[in-house]
Design an enzyme around this catalytic site. Sequence first.
Site, PDB file in Angstrom:
ATOM      1  N   TYR A 154       0.831  -1.210   0.000  1.00  0.00           N
ATOM      2  CA  TYR A 154       0.000   0.000   0.000  1.00  0.00           C
ATOM      3  C   TYR A 154       0.867   1.262   0.000  1.00  0.00           C
ATOM      4  CZ  TYR A 154      -3.709   3.191   1.636  1.00  0.00           C
ATOM      5  OH  TYR A 154      -4.612   4.221   1.773  1.00  0.00           O
ATOM      6  N   LYS A 158       0.953   4.164  -2.887  1.00  0.00           N
ATOM      7  CA  LYS A 158       0.610   5.552  -2.604  1.00  0.00           C
ATOM      8  C   LYS A 158       1.775   6.501  -2.869  1.00  0.00           C
ATOM      9  CE  LYS A 158      -3.690   5.118  -1.476  1.00  0.00           C
ATOM     10  NZ  LYS A 158      -4.704   5.560  -2.454  1.00  0.00           N
TER      11      LYS A 158
END
Length: 287
Positions: A154, A158
Amino acid sequence: MTQELRFDGHVVAVAGGSAGLGRQYCLDLARSGARVIVGGRGPSTEQVVTELRALGGEAVECIADVRDGERLISRALEAYGRIDGLIVNAGIVRDRSFARMSADEWREVLSIHVDGAFACVKAAWPVMIAQGGGRIVLTTSGAGLHGNFGQANYAAAKAALIGFMRTLAIEGATRNIYCNAVAPMALTAMTESVFDEEMKSTLAAPLVSPFVLAMVHPACRENGSIIETGGGWASRLRWQRSRGIRFEETDFGAGDVLARWNQITTFDDVDYPDSTKDSLDAALGRQ
């Protein structure tokens, strides 16, 4: 006093608009007069459209994976003939320590976040160029800025979106296409299990939405920024760089570097790089 910002006549597509923050963006856009395309993968997408129409708003659904960005933008063009704003909010987590993370868990998270953002922007970009401009908001996270245990996939996704956003901002500026990223903190299905009671009561989705709407409005001139927001608070993040050191002679070694490591890493004296040119100028001694 609430100062209303109207979107009358403007078309905004929200990828990941069927729940959580995306749903809140859609509701607030509809209340502000925007024509909204609600993108999502399940039946809740149609439910959000029903909510928007009950508010008197104009909205259509697009039930599709975020990686089918062409479908989202085509839906906007079919329904309303243009696309003025794009918010890419869709995302997933597959949290696991890196030692236990599978290749599939890595690829799936990267694909949804990064490939999904690419697909949506790629489809909207030529349309925005042809019509004379547009506004794009991508969704990053504090994990992408700082890292977070159990979120290597993640965080990597991002962080990738920050570089993507910054490049879009550079390439789109002369075309009146401005791109920014939001790093939101809000109670959603994704965060409910990790928020404590204070966070749940303070970090409400409606307190993030006004900042995102401001960035996607045609009057917004911000470009290439990361806006971190939650609980009604927001700030702009930027890079800070230590002044560092320069070896004027070319015969230095790794031992010389380690001996002066503190001079490289101290932030007693800083500057604020904003482009790759700034980095090149530092390396070439032009500063």
